[in-house]
Scaffold this motif. Structure first.
Motif: not given
Length: 227
Positions: A151-166
């Motif tokens: 999920k996208p979250s407020l706390k970990r939004w700095n990881l957005a691009e990494t999360i999208k790739k995973a």
């Protein structure tokens, strides 16, 4: 003098080799013992309630653990095997104790969130999911597995691009296997500004509130309708 320089060069090379391998070994080290209390509690539940075969099981980290499945899916009688802070490898490691014996026909997995926050790469997370699938299908070759997108979250939004790739790497795996599905919670959790919707989260900006779980319920319902 030349001999001393050669000796120094060899020594430095060896130290570098040892250091690199030490770091690699440290990265591979994973503390499964920290979950023993949680896993033992699940086993006690099984002893008390009995094994529920051929049903629906939710596995993964705290977003699953905090999901009141009886409330949101009252007719489902789903098994919740989420334990907070866990990674994909943890569900794989304990699969025989918390998943496989129930012989579920449908598994929902939410994990990868903690993995990425602990510096695992998208490729590593995708590989860990592949190993989870292999572990399940070795014993339960016909069980369908639905990966709930990280999920996208407020706390970990700095990881957005990494999360999208995973997410994309895992979505690709699911697209190529008829027993795998991908439940997209990423898009519906974003607002018009392209950022996480604050109204879906608890005060910590990471875990879901009631509104957030309603979004998740809508995302997984189509797969429940197919079971």
């Amino acid at each position: 003098m030349k001999t001393n320089r050669i000796y120094l060069s060899v020594t430095l090379a060896l130290l570098c080799f040892v250091s690199q391998n030490g770091l690699a070994a440290e990265k591979q080290k994973h503390d499964y013992d920290r979950w023993e209390k949680s896993i033992s509690q699940f086993e006690k539940q099984d002893q008390k309630q009995g094994i529920k075969k051929n049903g629906v099981l939710f596995a993964g980290s705290s977003s699953v653990r905090l999901w009141d499945l009886d409330k949101y899916f009252p007719e489902l009688k789903a098994i919740n095997r989420g334990f907070g802070g866990s990674e994909i490898v943890d569900s794989t490691h304990f699969a025989d104790r918390i998943i496989l014996k129930h012989e579920p026909k449908l598994i929902f997995l939410y994990a990868g969130d903690n993995d990425l926050s602990r510096k695992k790469s998208p490729e590593e997370v995708a590989s860990d999911f592949q190993k989870f699938v292999a572990t399940v299908h070795k014993t339960l070759p016909q069980t369908k597995i639905v990966f709930i997108a990280v999920k996208p979250s407020l706390k970990r939004w700095n990881l957005a691009e990494t999360i999208k790739k995973a997410n994309q790497l895992i979505a690709d795996q699911c697209a190529n296997n008829c027993l795998l599905e991908y439940a997209d919670v990423w898009k519906p959790m974003l607002g018009a500004d392209g950022k996480p919707r604050p109204e879906l989260f608890k005060s910590d900006g990471l875990h879901l509130n009631h509104a957030g779980y309603l979004v998740w319920g809508k995302a997984v319902q189509p797969f429940l309708d197919q079971k």
